[in-house]
Design a protein around this motif. Structure first.
Motif, PDB file in Angstrom:
ATOM      1  N   GLU A  30       0.814  -1.197   0.000  1.00 55.77           N
ATOM      2  CA  GLU A  30       0.000   0.000   0.000  1.00 55.77           C
ATOM      3  C   GLU A  30       0.859   1.262   0.000  1.00 55.77           C
ATOM      4  O   GLU A  30       0.675   2.153  -0.821  1.00 55.77           O
ATOM      5  N   ARG A  31       1.820   1.311   0.914  1.00 56.19           N
ATOM      6  CA  ARG A  31       2.621   2.508   1.010  1.00 56.19           C
ATOM      7  C   ARG A  31       3.580   2.640  -0.167  1.00 56.19           C
ATOM      8  O   ARG A  31       3.848   3.732  -0.646  1.00 56.19           O
ATOM      9  N   ASN A  32       4.093   1.510  -0.627  1.00 54.91           N
ATOM     10  CA  ASN A  32       5.050   1.560  -1.733  1.00 54.91           C
ATOM     11  C   ASN A  32       4.402   1.996  -3.043  1.00 54.91           C
ATOM     12  O   ASN A  32       5.041   2.626  -3.871  1.00 54.91           O
ATOM     13  N   LEU A  33       3.141   1.657  -3.202  1.00 56.74           N
ATOM     14  CA  LEU A  33       2.458   2.025  -4.450  1.00 56.74           C
ATOM     15  C   LEU A  33       2.203   3.528  -4.543  1.00 56.74           C
ATOM     16  O   LEU A  33       1.915   4.058  -5.607  1.00 56.74           O
ATOM     17  N   ASP A  88      -4.877  11.728   0.363  1.00 52.54           N
ATOM     18  CA  ASP A  88      -6.057  10.898   0.622  1.00 52.54           C
ATOM     19  C   ASP A  88      -6.525  10.155  -0.616  1.00 52.54           C
ATOM     20  O   ASP A  88      -6.780   8.960  -0.586  1.00 52.54           O
ATOM     21  N   HIS A  89      -6.613  10.905  -1.688  1.00 50.63           N
ATOM     22  CA  HIS A  89      -7.121  10.296  -2.906  1.00 50.63           C
ATOM     23  C   HIS A  89      -6.154   9.298  -3.512  1.00 50.63           C
ATOM     24  O   HIS A  89      -6.572   8.321  -4.116  1.00 50.63           O
ATOM     25  N   ARG A  90      -4.861   9.598  -3.366  1.00 46.70           N
ATOM     26  CA  ARG A  90      -3.892   8.625  -3.888  1.00 46.70           C
ATOM     27  C   ARG A  90      -4.038   7.307  -3.148  1.00 46.70           C
ATOM     28  O   ARG A  90      -4.067   6.244  -3.752  1.00 46.70           O
ATOM     29  N   TYR A  91      -4.133   7.405  -1.808  1.00 45.64           N
ATOM     30  CA  TYR A  91      -4.297   6.171  -1.043  1.00 45.64           C
ATOM     31  C   TYR A  91      -5.625   5.505  -1.364  1.00 45.64           C
ATOM     32  O   TYR A  91      -5.736   4.283  -1.396  1.00 45.64           O
ATOM     33  N   MET A 142       3.689   9.248   4.145  1.00 48.57           N
ATOM     34  CA  MET A 142       4.085   7.905   4.553  1.00 48.57           C
ATOM     35  C   MET A 142       2.889   7.072   4.963  1.00 48.57           C
ATOM     36  O   MET A 142       3.035   6.108   5.687  1.00 48.57           O
ATOM     37  N   GLY A 143       1.735   7.494   4.574  1.00 47.01           N
ATOM     38  CA  GLY A 143       0.568   6.685   4.847  1.00 47.01           C
ATOM     39  C   GLY A 143      -0.293   7.212   5.972  1.00 47.01           C
ATOM     40  O   GLY A 143      -1.267   6.581   6.364  1.00 47.01           O
ATOM     41  N   LEU A 144       0.083   8.361   6.505  1.00 49.49           N
ATOM     42  CA  LEU A 144      -0.740   8.936   7.567  1.00 49.49           C
ATOM     43  C   LEU A 144      -1.812   9.821   6.953  1.00 49.49           C
ATOM     44  O   LEU A 144      -1.654  11.024   6.860  1.00 49.49           O
ATOM     45  N   VAL A 145      -2.885   9.214   6.470  1.00 49.26           N
ATOM     46  CA  VAL A 145      -3.965  10.016   5.917  1.00 49.26           C
ATOM     47  C   VAL A 145      -5.274   9.635   6.601  1.00 49.26           C
ATOM     48  O   VAL A 145      -5.341   8.642   7.320  1.00 49.26           O
ATOM     49  N   VAL A 172       7.435   7.775  19.764  1.00 49.96           N
ATOM     50  CA  VAL A 172       6.469   6.701  19.837  1.00 49.96           C
ATOM     51  C   VAL A 172       6.508   5.941  18.510  1.00 49.96           C
ATOM     52  O   VAL A 172       6.744   6.539  17.461  1.00 49.96           O
ATOM     53  N   ALA A 173       6.333   4.612  18.575  1.00 43.42           N
ATOM     54  CA  ALA A 173       6.319   3.813  17.351  1.00 43.42           C
ATOM     55  C   ALA A 173       4.888   3.458  17.004  1.00 43.42           C
ATOM     56  O   ALA A 173       4.160   2.922  17.833  1.00 43.42           O
ATOM     57  N   LEU A 174       4.485   3.800  15.814  1.00 44.19           N
ATOM     58  CA  LEU A 174       3.107   3.543  15.395  1.00 44.19           C
ATOM     59  C   LEU A 174       3.077   2.494  14.311  1.00 44.19           C
ATOM     60  O   LEU A 174       3.984   2.415  13.483  1.00 44.19           O
ATOM     61  N   ARG A 175       2.021   1.715  14.329  1.00 40.12           N
ATOM     62  CA  ARG A 175       1.862   0.709  13.291  1.00 40.12           C
ATOM     63  C   ARG A 175       0.827   1.209  12.301  1.00 40.12           C
ATOM     64  O   ARG A 175      -0.319   1.451  12.651  1.00 40.12           O
ATOM     65  N   ILE A 176       1.268   1.426  11.076  1.00 42.67           N
ATOM     66  CA  ILE A 176       0.371   1.938  10.046  1.00 42.67           C
ATOM     67  C   ILE A 176       0.552   1.107   8.801  1.00 42.67           C
ATOM     68  O   ILE A 176       1.677   0.981   8.298  1.00 42.67           O
ATOM     69  N   ARG A 177      -0.509   0.568   8.297  1.00 40.82           N
ATOM     70  CA  ARG A 177      -0.448  -0.199   7.051  1.00 40.82           C
ATOM     71  C   ARG A 177       0.685  -1.228   7.051  1.00 40.82           C
ATOM     72  O   ARG A 177       1.420  -1.344   6.084  1.00 40.82           O
ATOM     73  N   GLY A 178       0.842  -1.892   8.166  1.00 38.29           N
ATOM     74  CA  GLY A 178       1.849  -2.941   8.213  1.00 38.29           C
ATOM     75  C   GLY A 178       3.272  -2.450   8.374  1.00 38.29           C
ATOM     76  O   GLY A 178       4.213  -3.222   8.355  1.00 38.29           O
ATOM     77  N   ASN A 179       3.461  -1.129   8.534  1.00 35.77           N
ATOM     78  CA  ASN A 179       4.804  -0.605   8.755  1.00 35.77           C
ATOM     79  C   ASN A 179       4.906  -0.044  10.151  1.00 35.77           C
ATOM     80  O   ASN A 179       3.915   0.300  10.758  1.00 35.77           O
ATOM     81  N   THR A 180       6.136   0.106  10.597  1.00 34.21           N
ATOM     82  CA  THR A 180       6.334   0.770  11.864  1.00 34.21           C
ATOM     83  C   THR A 180       6.942   2.129  11.590  1.00 34.21           C
ATOM     84  O   THR A 180       7.991   2.237  10.956  1.00 34.21           O
ATOM     85  N   LEU A 181       6.267   3.145  12.053  1.00 41.96           N
ATOM     86  CA  LEU A 181       6.726   4.503  11.819  1.00 41.96           C
ATOM     87  C   LEU A 181       6.965   5.129  13.185  1.00 41.96           C
ATOM     88  O   LEU A 181       6.177   4.945  14.095  1.00 41.96           O
ATOM     89  N   THR A 182       8.071   5.833  13.330  1.00 41.71           N
ATOM     90  CA  THR A 182       8.316   6.469  14.619  1.00 41.71           C
ATOM     91  C   THR A 182       8.161   7.979  14.496  1.00 41.71           C
ATOM     92  O   THR A 182       8.582   8.579  13.515  1.00 41.71           O
ATOM     93  N   LEU A 183       7.544   8.554  15.501  1.00 41.69           N
ATOM     94  CA  LEU A 183       7.317  10.000  15.541  1.00 41.69           C
ATOM     95  C   LEU A 183       7.593  10.489  16.952  1.00 41.69           C
ATOM     96  O   LEU A 183       7.437   9.738  17.912  1.00 41.69           O
TER      97      LEU A 183
END
Lengths: 725, 50
Positions: free
Chosen positions: A96-99, A261-264, B1-4, B21-32
């Motif tokens: 998902e993220r890579n796309l 948002d829309h891309r995802y 990075m997927g935070l939407v 903090v380490a967050l799990r988003i879409r199967g990844n671990t992201l730290t903020l």
């Protein structure tokens, strides 16, 4: 056969671009399990049958906005090299993220082949990915590969070849025309029309892409547009303003967020159509996460981190002791061979004192350095270093640095045995210029591989009982000095607010044997190469400076006379006579060295360095160390072998120093401190100048670090003297 | 990075000093860092299944 295709590897950080690059080109680029290892783009050749290609490894990026330097590098390349086929490598376990990047590449309308990497990992996690279906939805070829093992590479290259020869239809733009919602789509339509009518930046970027980037508030692109046509730029920005205002009023959000948002949404839409099948619960904890539960645990984490770092010292010192004495013995034997095989004269003196003692002293530490590099390679390749950055960020922030600075510090020698040159380069992953500069100026304080031999020598000679402890202590202390220096810089010359810490924790990966070997050997070889070239040259130069000018004839005559007297008084071959003769030789050597160019410089410097307890021979070595830190050891070797006063008992350099009256544990401590923190070596200084963009910072670096080093050395020496050490 | 908007997030862990903090988003671990993560608006869904 003559046609050379350019293939560019693009993808998210840590998706395996460099691994693929190495697999395709047979090159040995450095691969780490740490996001952002490739900062510069690298090129290599690929040849298979009649297909010749230049492969370019672009820095990893999450998107194509000009948010960081990596993104700018990647984007400029893609925009300027129109003929290049882009291989977008994506991590199958994180589709998902890579796309997200893939979508943007499609919008940029570059000829694209998608390499679905690490399908083995995905499959271990219970994910099955239908690459053919994905290919249909994206309108570009999608090929499953495992870059680490080479699986699927032939098929990938066949697709790239077909694309280059035009046998594959180019991507269908209609398929990936992502809708960004009514408001933005309308604005994009107006803007695209304007851009097309005025042929703005035509041939460089597609017009819709320009419009999207402007709505995304991409500063670099907006600047480019304004430079190309200020008038049109204003008009376009006006459109952006209208839609931004509208979105703020109606949805309380920014256009960038809506676009993301829309891309995802688009990606989700594709993935939902049966591309991924999960065998297990999607959110279950993978092994990697379970490891993290322990390794980054609030209490156990830091303790384990210290234990791991400390054990690296134990391992390297205990395992390297035997091979080091072996290498030293070889050089000792070589020295003896030359000594007995050649007649006295400048050539023999140069070979024994200059080449063998100088280079041998440096090469003797190869086993130690190699083990140290191996340990770091394990930490880096496994993904543990990223956890160290995660755990250390809070502490680093206190000092005005950033968790990502940790990597630069560690590469420079934070766990001892790095090199400040790649460390200085690693600061490029930092986004804020102030934090980057502070990191840049403090990484040379770390215990780089070249300082290790000096530490090993002095600690071995004076603090032999607690070798690992001293070494570990010095490394910790170098961190303290670097952090305090960074804080000082950040509240004086580099004032400014902190920048966000956003980093990915890659899943732990088992380091490959090949990867570790490449890694270790690469760094070790650099060290050996330096010993054989720069250090050899400097050793010979310093030897010459320590030999010439020789003694004046009348001074020489004094020693000749003394010898003649001894020969007269004692029978030939008598033990006491021989001893006295050698004693005269030694005194003559010492007087000659003092009289040489280097000796005079060293003596002149004593006027200042007596404060820190350094005698003239040490001064020579420290000046030589500016060329390369390893030279300190080789110069000490030359200086103390030439001025040897007791040849009966030559022994290793460490033993000689321990016996010398000018040295004591206190002097050794003072010298260790000075050596650890004074001016970075010449190569590092050049790199700092390049990275900082001006020589001003490079000179600043030399001046401030030498000042800090001298203050520390003088402080320790004088206080130590007061307490009677 | 997927935070939407609409992304499911779980707090995976925290650094020893409680920050980042380490967050799990879409199967990844992201730290903020915490002060950055403060900008994430969340709607608590359900208690952990465990």
């Amino acid at each position: 056969m003559d046609k050379i295709t350019t293939l560019a590897l693009a993808g998210n950080p840590n998706a395996g671009k460099t691994t693929l690059f190495n697999a395709l080109t047979g090159a040995r680029q450095h691969v780490g399990n740490y996001p952002g290892v490739t900062v510069e783009r690298k090129e290599g050749e690929y040849r298979s049958g009649d297909f010749n290609a230049v492969i370019v490894d672009l820095p990893g990026t999450y998107s194509l906005t000009a948010y960081s330097e990596e993104e700018v590098v990647a984007r400029d390349f893609l925009a300027n090299e129109k003929s290049a086929i882009v291989i977008n490598i994506i991590d199958a376990a994180n589709l998902e993220r890579n796309l997200y990047l893939t979508c943007q590449l499609l919008e940029l309308k570059v000829p694209l082949v998608v390499a679905l990497n690490m399908i083995d990992v995905a499959s271990d996690r219970g994910m099955e990915i239908d690459s053919e279906k994905l290919s249909t939805f994206l309108g570009v070829p999608v090929l499953p590969i495992v870059a680490r093992s080479g699986q699927g590479l032939d098929e990938l290259m066949a697709a790239a070849k077909a694309m280059a020869e035009g046998r594959l239809a180019p991507p269908d733009p209609a398929k990936v025309r992502i809708s960004y919602g009514e408001d933005i789509d309308y604005t994009l339509l107006t803007m695209t029309g304007l851009i097309r009518d005025h042929a703005l930046l035509k041939g460089k970027y597609p017009s819709r892409w320009i419009a999207i980037k402007m709505v995304e508030d991409d500063e670099v692109l907006i600047k480019e547009v304004n430079e190309a046509s200020p008038e049109l730029g204003t008009r376009l920005l006006h459109e952006v303003e209208i839609v931004a205002e509208h979105l703020m009023k109606t949805f309380e959000t920014y256009p960038e967020a809506v676009i993301a948002d829309h891309r995802y949404g688009f990606i989700k839409g594709i993935l939902k159509r049966g591309i991924i099948t999960h065998r297990y619960d999607e959110n279950r904890l993978y092994t990697s996460d379970r490891i993290d539960k322990v390794l980054t645990n609030r209490f156990a984490g830091p303790l384990i981190m210290l234990a791991i770092l400390f054990s690296i010292y134990q391992i390297t010192f205990s395992l390297s002791a035997l091979p080091i004495s072996g290498v030293e013995a070889v050089f000792g034997w070589l020295g003896g061979l030359v000594d007995s095989g050649l007649g006295d004269g400048p050539l023999k003196s140069m070979l024994v004192s200059g080449v063998i003692d100088g280079v041998g002293g440096v090469l003797g530490f190869v086993p130690l350095i190699m083990l140290m590099f191996l340990c770091i390679a394990v930490l880096e390749d496994s993904g543990y270093l990223a956890r160290v950055a995660f755990m250390m960020d809070r502490i680093f922030r206190i000092f005005g640095l950033h968790g990502s600075s940790v990597m630069a510090f560690i590469v420079s020698g934070g766990i001892a045995g790095g090199c400040a040159v790649p460390g200085v380069m690693a600061t490029r992953t930092l986004r804020s210029p102030k934090e980057r500069m502070a990191t840049l100026l403090t990484v040379p304080f770390m215990n780089c591989g070249a300082k290790l031999p000096i530490m090993a020598l002095l600690i071995g000679a004076f603090f032999a009982d607690h070798k690992a402890l001293y070494m570990f202590g010095f490394t910790l202390f170098s961190w303290v000095v670097a952090l305090v220096a960074a804080k000082l810089l950040r509240i004086t010359v580099l004032r400014g607010a902190p920048t966000p810490f956003v980093m990915e924790l890659p899943p732990y990966r088992f380091p490959t044997f090949k990867g570790l070997l490449i890694h270790t050997w690469e760094r070790t070889w650099q060290y050996i190469k330096k010993a054989g070239t720069v250090i050899l040259a400097i050793s010979i130069l310093l030897w010459a400076m320590m030999t010439y000018p020789g003694l004046s004839p009348d001074k020489e005559a004094v020693f000749v006379h003394e010898r003649a007297q001894i020969v007269e008084l004692y029978d030939a071959g008598s033990e006491s006579g021989e001893k006295l003769l050698k004693e005269v030789d030694g005194r003559q050597g010492a007087v000659a060295l003092r009289n040489s160019i280097a000796g005079r410089i060293g003596v002149a410097m004593e006027k200042v360095t007596w404060l820190s307890g350094f005698e003239w021979r040490t001064n020579i070595a420290l000046v030589g160390g500016f060329a390369a830190k390893e030279v300190v050891v080789s110069t000490l070797g030359i200086a103390y072998s030439m001025g040897e006063t007791d040849p009966e008992n030559v022994g290793s350099l460490g033993q000689r120093l321990a016996r010398d009256s000018a040295w004591s544990p206190l002097v050794a401590l003072s010298a260790l401190l000075f050596m650890a923190f004074y001016a970075p070596c010449f190569v590092t200084v050049v790199c700092i100048a390049r990275e900082a963009g001006s020589w001003k910072w490079a000179f600043f670096s030399i001046a401030y670090s030498t000042t800090i080093a001298f203050i520390l050395a003088v402080g320790v020496y004088q206080v130590g003297r007061m307490f009677g050490f | 990075m997927g935070l939407v908007n609409g992304t499911e997030i779980t707090v995976q862990g925290r650094a020893p000093l409680n920050d980042p903090v380490a967050l799990r988003i879409r199967g990844n671990t992201l730290t903020l860092r915490n002060n950055e993560a403060d900008y994430i608006e969340v709607k608590v869904e359900a208690e952990d299944k465990n």
